[in-house]
Design an enzyme around this catalytic site. Structure first.
Site, short mmCIF file in Angstrom:
data_model
loop_
_atom_site.label_atom_id
_atom_site.label_comp_id
_atom_site.label_asym_id
_atom_site.label_seq_id
_atom_site.Cartn_x
_atom_site.Cartn_y
_atom_site.Cartn_z
CB VAL A 142 -0.93 0.00 1.22
CG1 VAL A 142 -1.83 1.23 1.22
CG2 VAL A 142 -1.77 -1.28 1.24
N PRO A 143 1.17 1.80 -1.17
CG PRO A 143 0.99 2.60 -3.35
CD PRO A 143 0.36 1.64 -2.38
CB CYS A 144 2.02 5.26 2.69
SG CYS A 144 3.15 4.14 3.52
CG HIS A 145 6.76 4.31 -1.26
ND1 HIS A 145 6.01 3.15 -1.15
CD2 HIS A 145 7.18 4.38 -2.55
CE1 HIS A 145 5.98 2.55 -2.32
NE2 HIS A 145 6.68 3.28 -3.19
NE ARG A 146 4.22 3.77 -5.88
CZ ARG A 146 3.62 2.64 -6.23
NH1 ARG A 146 2.30 2.60 -6.33
NH2 ARG A 146 4.33 1.57 -6.48
#
Length: 163
Positions: free
Chosen positions: A128-132
């Site tokens: 779940v790409p919260c780094h984006r």
């Protein structure tokens, strides 16, 4: 695994060595429930097919062979958090957006801080790409794994973001 009460869901845990350090994929019998940064082996670590699939897909991501994940996820949280996390999953590989963008996408444009808080509670980073999600000024903002990991993940996806 250690003995557990009959009402407690069994947990499975498997480590994977990555360019950003050891990660632990934690699952119940049917879905991934968390990914831990800076993981260390625990004496009761036992894998299952769900953790094995998670490890395989993470390895493929880090090898540059995968840009999306296809894994069963179980993410308990508030309705608002669930909405934010579903929206994060829709942010494509190699693309960033701001907390404000996410707030707008969920029709809560004034909830920027709440989106940031939900982003910070994401239990399944990378998948779940919260780094984006970055600041509206285009700079890196907080990341549970540390800004160095966030910067590495974005660079891995072909993005350069200033600190």
């Amino acid at each position: 695994m250690t003995s557990r009460s009959s009402t407690e869901t069994p947990r499975f845990r498997q480590l994977v060595d990555t360019p950003i350090g050891w990660l632990a994929v934690v699952a119940d019998a049917t879905a991934i429930v968390t990914i831990e940064f800076d993981a260390q082996t625990k004496p009761d670590d036992v894998s299952n097919t769900v953790t094995q699939a998670g490890v395989q897909q993470l390895q493929e991501y880090f090898q540059g062979l995968r840009t999306t994940f296809d894994l069963p996820l179980k993410m308990p949280g508030t309705q608002f958090q669930q909405q934010v996390w579903r929206t994060l999953i829709a942010v494509p590989f190699g693309v960033t957006c701001s907390y404000s963008d996410i707030a707008t996408r969920i029709d809560r444009p004034k909830a920027v801080r709440a989106v940031g808080a939900a982003n910070g509670k994401n239990p399944i980073p990378i998948v779940v790409p919260c780094h984006r999600i970055i600041g509206s000024s285009g700079t890196l903002t907080g990341y549970a794994g540390g800004l160095d990991k966030k910067q590495w993940l974005l660079a891995h996806e072909g993005l350069t973001v200033k600190r």
